[in-house]
Design an enzyme around this catalytic site. Sequence first.
Site, mmCIF file in Angstrom:
data_model
loop_
_atom_site.group_PDB
_atom_site.id
_atom_site.type_symbol
_atom_site.label_atom_id
_atom_site.label_comp_id
_atom_site.label_asym_id
_atom_site.label_seq_id
_atom_site.Cartn_x
_atom_site.Cartn_y
_atom_site.Cartn_z
ATOM 1 N N ASP A 7 0.865 -1.165 0.000
ATOM 2 C CA ASP A 7 0.000 0.000 0.000
ATOM 3 C C ASP A 7 0.913 1.229 0.000
ATOM 4 O O ASP A 7 2.096 1.135 0.316
ATOM 5 C CB ASP A 7 -0.904 -0.031 1.231
ATOM 6 C CG ASP A 7 -1.827 1.170 1.316
ATOM 7 O OD1 ASP A 7 -2.445 1.521 0.292
ATOM 8 O OD2 ASP A 7 -1.900 1.763 2.400
ATOM 9 N N ASP A 9 -0.234 5.032 0.921
ATOM 10 C CA ASP A 9 -0.498 6.086 1.900
ATOM 11 C C ASP A 9 -0.445 5.551 3.322
ATOM 12 O O ASP A 9 -1.050 4.528 3.645
ATOM 13 C CB ASP A 9 -1.868 6.712 1.624
ATOM 14 C CG ASP A 9 -1.910 7.372 0.257
ATOM 15 O OD1 ASP A 9 -1.003 8.165 -0.034
ATOM 16 O OD2 ASP A 9 -2.835 7.073 -0.522
ATOM 17 N N ASP A 179 -1.364 -0.367 6.070
ATOM 18 C CA ASP A 179 -1.698 0.244 7.353
ATOM 19 C C ASP A 179 -3.195 0.194 7.655
ATOM 20 O O ASP A 179 -3.597 0.508 8.781
ATOM 21 C CB ASP A 179 -1.288 1.722 7.349
ATOM 22 C CG ASP A 179 -2.202 2.544 6.445
ATOM 23 O OD1 ASP A 179 -2.991 3.369 6.959
ATOM 24 O OD2 ASP A 179 -2.159 2.357 5.216
#
Length: 228
Positions: A7, A9, A179
């Site tokens: 991922d 961001d 996250d």
Amino acid sequence: MSLAIFDLDNTLIADDSDFLWGQFLVDRGIVDKAQYEAANAKFYDDYKQGSLDIGEFLNFSLKPLSEHTPRQLFEWREQFIEEIIKPLMLKPAQALIDKHKTKGDTLMVITATNRFVTEPIVKLYGIEHLLATTPEFIDGRYTGNFSGTPCFQAGKVTLLEDWLTSSGETLANSWFYSDSHNDLPLLNRVQNPVAVDPDEKLKAYAEQSNWPIISLRNDHCPTHHFQK
């Protein structure tokens, strides 16, 4: 050799590029501050809560692309990358990427943030493959719409499966670092899911599932999970 997926961001960078691009537009007076700033913040909160209407958000976030020439947009994007994004890049993230690269793994970023914003960031990390939400581009202009499946939640799985079919790659010994609890559909598909500086929902799920939980926000690349 394996597929190592990241991922972007709040995983490889220390903030959310989608939200920050919107704030960049506000700060430069490119969009109306009163209306855009509040909406941008609300959509970001919806994302964190897991209640984001991705179609509604994309109609909002891609609209400014349709209101300016690509040349002007690329100039703004270059400023955005230099001033906002580069200070948020994480040395431990680069070290983790380089560990996978040394093993000969295929590297990929999968992100809900649109390709216009994320493509140059992914290139800075030296990652070849990017799956992202794709802004529609017709007759030399962005239309404000998107093409294909939004790269969000289960859409990430759909787009990855399409890519696997076309590339001949597989998920054998695959990795995914994220996250966000929004990425649970894909985290549950790979063989090595890793929670990176996770939000509370993902942290709880990872602990229950006995997944590795790491941080890329310090000075050193974590290695304990990488010995599988």
